[in-house]
Design a protein around this motif. Structure first.
Motif, PDB file in Angstrom:
ATOM      1  N   PHE A 149       0.825  -1.208   0.000  1.00  0.00           N
ATOM      2  CA  PHE A 149       0.000   0.000   0.000  1.00  0.00           C
ATOM      3  C   PHE A 149       0.861   1.262   0.000  1.00  0.00           C
ATOM      4  O   PHE A 149       0.393   2.336  -0.402  1.00  0.00           O
ATOM      5  N   ALA A 150       2.093   1.160   0.466  1.00  0.00           N
ATOM      6  CA  ALA A 150       2.981   2.328   0.508  1.00  0.00           C
ATOM      7  C   ALA A 150       3.542   2.671  -0.870  1.00  0.00           C
ATOM      8  O   ALA A 150       4.103   3.758  -1.055  1.00  0.00           O
ATOM      9  N   LEU A 151       3.368   1.766  -1.831  1.00  0.00           N
ATOM     10  CA  LEU A 151       3.827   2.038  -3.195  1.00  0.00           C
ATOM     11  C   LEU A 151       2.852   3.006  -3.860  1.00  0.00           C
ATOM     12  O   LEU A 151       1.657   2.690  -3.978  1.00  0.00           O
ATOM     13  N   PRO A 152       3.300   4.170  -4.299  1.00  0.00           N
ATOM     14  CA  PRO A 152       2.381   5.180  -4.848  1.00  0.00           C
ATOM     15  C   PRO A 152       1.590   4.686  -6.050  1.00  0.00           C
ATOM     16  O   PRO A 152       0.390   4.970  -6.177  1.00  0.00           O
ATOM     17  N   GLY A 153       2.246   3.927  -6.940  1.00  0.00           N
ATOM     18  CA  GLY A 153       1.555   3.429  -8.115  1.00  0.00           C
ATOM     19  C   GLY A 153       0.429   2.477  -7.762  1.00  0.00           C
ATOM     20  O   GLY A 153      -0.689   2.584  -8.284  1.00  0.00           O
ATOM     21  N   TYR A 154       0.712   1.546  -6.836  1.00  0.00           N
ATOM     22  CA  TYR A 154      -0.311   0.578  -6.458  1.00  0.00           C
ATOM     23  C   TYR A 154      -1.423   1.244  -5.648  1.00  0.00           C
ATOM     24  O   TYR A 154      -2.596   0.916  -5.825  1.00  0.00           O
ATOM     25  N   ALA A 155      -1.052   2.161  -4.775  1.00  0.00           N
ATOM     26  CA  ALA A 155      -2.057   2.872  -3.980  1.00  0.00           C
ATOM     27  C   ALA A 155      -3.013   3.632  -4.894  1.00  0.00           C
ATOM     28  O   ALA A 155      -4.235   3.604  -4.687  1.00  0.00           O
ATOM     29  N   ALA A 156      -2.472   4.287  -5.918  1.00  0.00           N
ATOM     30  CA  ALA A 156      -3.310   5.034  -6.861  1.00  0.00           C
ATOM     31  C   ALA A 156      -4.217   4.093  -7.644  1.00  0.00           C
ATOM     32  O   ALA A 156      -5.414   4.364  -7.829  1.00  0.00           O
ATOM     33  N   LEU A 157      -3.649   2.969  -8.112  1.00  0.00           N
ATOM     34  CA  LEU A 157      -4.437   1.980  -8.849  1.00  0.00           C
ATOM     35  C   LEU A 157      -5.564   1.438  -7.983  1.00  0.00           C
ATOM     36  O   LEU A 157      -6.699   1.272  -8.453  1.00  0.00           O
ATOM     37  N   TYR A 158      -5.273   1.173  -6.735  1.00  0.00           N
ATOM     38  CA  TYR A 158      -6.261   0.631  -5.807  1.00  0.00           C
ATOM     39  C   TYR A 158      -7.420   1.604  -5.630  1.00  0.00           C
ATOM     40  O   TYR A 158      -8.595   1.210  -5.695  1.00  0.00           O
ATOM     41  N   VAL A 159      -7.112   2.871  -5.416  1.00  0.00           N
ATOM     42  CA  VAL A 159      -8.161   3.873  -5.205  1.00  0.00           C
ATOM     43  C   VAL A 159      -9.020   4.028  -6.458  1.00  0.00           C
ATOM     44  O   VAL A 159     -10.257   4.066  -6.375  1.00  0.00           O
ATOM     45  N   ILE A 160      -8.376   4.096  -7.617  1.00  0.00           N
ATOM     46  CA  ILE A 160      -9.121   4.222  -8.872  1.00  0.00           C
ATOM     47  C   ILE A 160     -10.030   3.014  -9.078  1.00  0.00           C
ATOM     48  O   ILE A 160     -11.205   3.149  -9.463  1.00  0.00           O
ATOM     49  N   ALA A 161      -9.508   1.831  -8.806  1.00  0.00           N
ATOM     50  CA  ALA A 161     -10.299   0.611  -8.967  1.00  0.00           C
ATOM     51  C   ALA A 161     -11.492   0.595  -8.024  1.00  0.00           C
ATOM     52  O   ALA A 161     -12.586   0.152  -8.395  1.00  0.00           O
ATOM     53  N   VAL A 212      -4.425   5.563   3.766  1.00  0.00           N
ATOM     54  CA  VAL A 212      -3.888   5.660   5.129  1.00  0.00           C
ATOM     55  C   VAL A 212      -2.460   5.135   5.198  1.00  0.00           C
ATOM     56  O   VAL A 212      -1.564   5.782   5.759  1.00  0.00           O
ATOM     57  N   PHE A 213      -2.217   3.974   4.618  1.00  0.00           N
ATOM     58  CA  PHE A 213      -0.879   3.376   4.706  1.00  0.00           C
ATOM     59  C   PHE A 213       0.135   4.138   3.858  1.00  0.00           C
ATOM     60  O   PHE A 213       1.315   4.222   4.237  1.00  0.00           O
ATOM     61  N   PHE A 214      -0.306   4.704   2.761  1.00  0.00           N
ATOM     62  CA  PHE A 214       0.613   5.511   1.950  1.00  0.00           C
ATOM     63  C   PHE A 214       1.008   6.778   2.686  1.00  0.00           C
ATOM     64  O   PHE A 214       2.190   7.160   2.716  1.00  0.00           O
ATOM     65  N   SER A 217       3.457   6.038   5.370  1.00  0.00           N
ATOM     66  CA  SER A 217       4.809   5.770   4.861  1.00  0.00           C
ATOM     67  C   SER A 217       5.583   7.058   4.607  1.00  0.00           C
ATOM     68  O   SER A 217       6.820   7.032   4.536  1.00  0.00           O
ATOM     69  N   LEU A 218       4.874   8.162   4.463  1.00  0.00           N
ATOM     70  CA  LEU A 218       5.546   9.449   4.218  1.00  0.00           C
ATOM     71  C   LEU A 218       6.013  10.113   5.507  1.00  0.00           C
ATOM     72  O   LEU A 218       6.830  11.046   5.459  1.00  0.00           O
ATOM     73  N   ALA A 219       5.485   9.638   6.626  1.00  0.00           N
ATOM     74  CA  ALA A 219       5.814  10.256   7.913  1.00  0.00           C
ATOM     75  C   ALA A 219       7.236   9.908   8.342  1.00  0.00           C
ATOM     76  O   ALA A 219       7.771   8.858   8.011  1.00  0.00           O
TER      77      ALA A 219
END
Length: 219
Positions: A149-161, A212-214, A217-219
């Motif tokens: 989930f911390a991977l920006p590409g996968y997090a974005a894909l997940y939200v779009i899906a 949330v997890f992404f 990961s930025l913190a």
């Protein structure tokens, strides 16, 4: 058995199959969401829940039914779309927007296709890792999920899906009930509201997790 195959070869049979598998998938989403919410309870709670169901024989049966339902739902949807387009090769110049010709209904094949592709990727990243990959080798499944989930590409894909899943459900839930004959002037508006609530609820709840997890990961 022959009569069942003959029925499934018709448009009506495919619609009934789509309706039944679609409603089963909605039920699965509810159960899956319940399990995923353990992510917010922390690593120990999530891993304990995952381990508690991993050895359940009933879960194995449900998984087989789930995979078959996903394939049957997707194949039937594609076949019906092809049949409808062949029956009406020339599209209307003016799109009808009245009644149930909503954005959700007109984009069912698009939203369904994207969600199906996402499911394949999702199974590779989580199901495979849980059964045959890192988690199966002893690594924390919670860590596998949180790192993915911390991977920006996968997090974005997940939200779009998940947004497209909500769009798909907004029309699909009521459409499935109608196919099965569950329709009445009095309670259809209530069922439409339930469908919208499920669509928004599932989309928002599932999409919140990679967000949330992404952010963490930025913190």
């Amino acid at each position: 058995m022959r009569w069942l195959l003959d029925l499934l070869s018709t448009s009506i049979g495919k619609k009934v199959l789509m309706a039944l598998t679609g409603l089963f998938l909605v039920l699965f989403l509810a159960v899956h969401l319940y399990g995923n919410l353990y992510l917010y309870a922390g690593e120990e709670a999530f891993n304990h829940h995952a381990e508690s169901i991993s050895g359940n024989a009933l879960i194995r049966i449900v998984e087989v039914v789930l995979f078959l339902s996903i394939i049957a739902h997707a194949v039937s949807g594609v076949q019906l779309t092809i049949r409808n387009r062949r029956a009406r090769p020339q599209r209307y110049r003016v799109k009808r927007r009245a009644g149930f010709s909503t954005l959700a209904s007109r984009s069912m094949i698009v939203s369904g296709s994207v969600v199906f592709i996402f499911i394949v990727i999702h199974l590779r990243n989580f199901f495979y890792e849980a059964r045959f990959g890192r988690a199966a080798a002893g690594e924390s499944l919670y860590r596998v999920v949180s790192e993915t989930f911390a991977l920006p590409g996968y997090a974005a894909l997940y939200v779009i899906a998940m947004v497209l899943l909500g769009v798909h459900l907004a029309h699909g839930f009521l459409s499935a009930l109608r196919t099965l004959g569950i329709e009445h002037q009095r309670y259809t508006p209530v069922l439409r509201g339930v469908g919208l609530l499920l669509a928004v609820g599932f989309a928002a709840a599932f999409a919140s997790m990679p967000i949330v997890f992404f952010v963490r990961s930025l913190a």
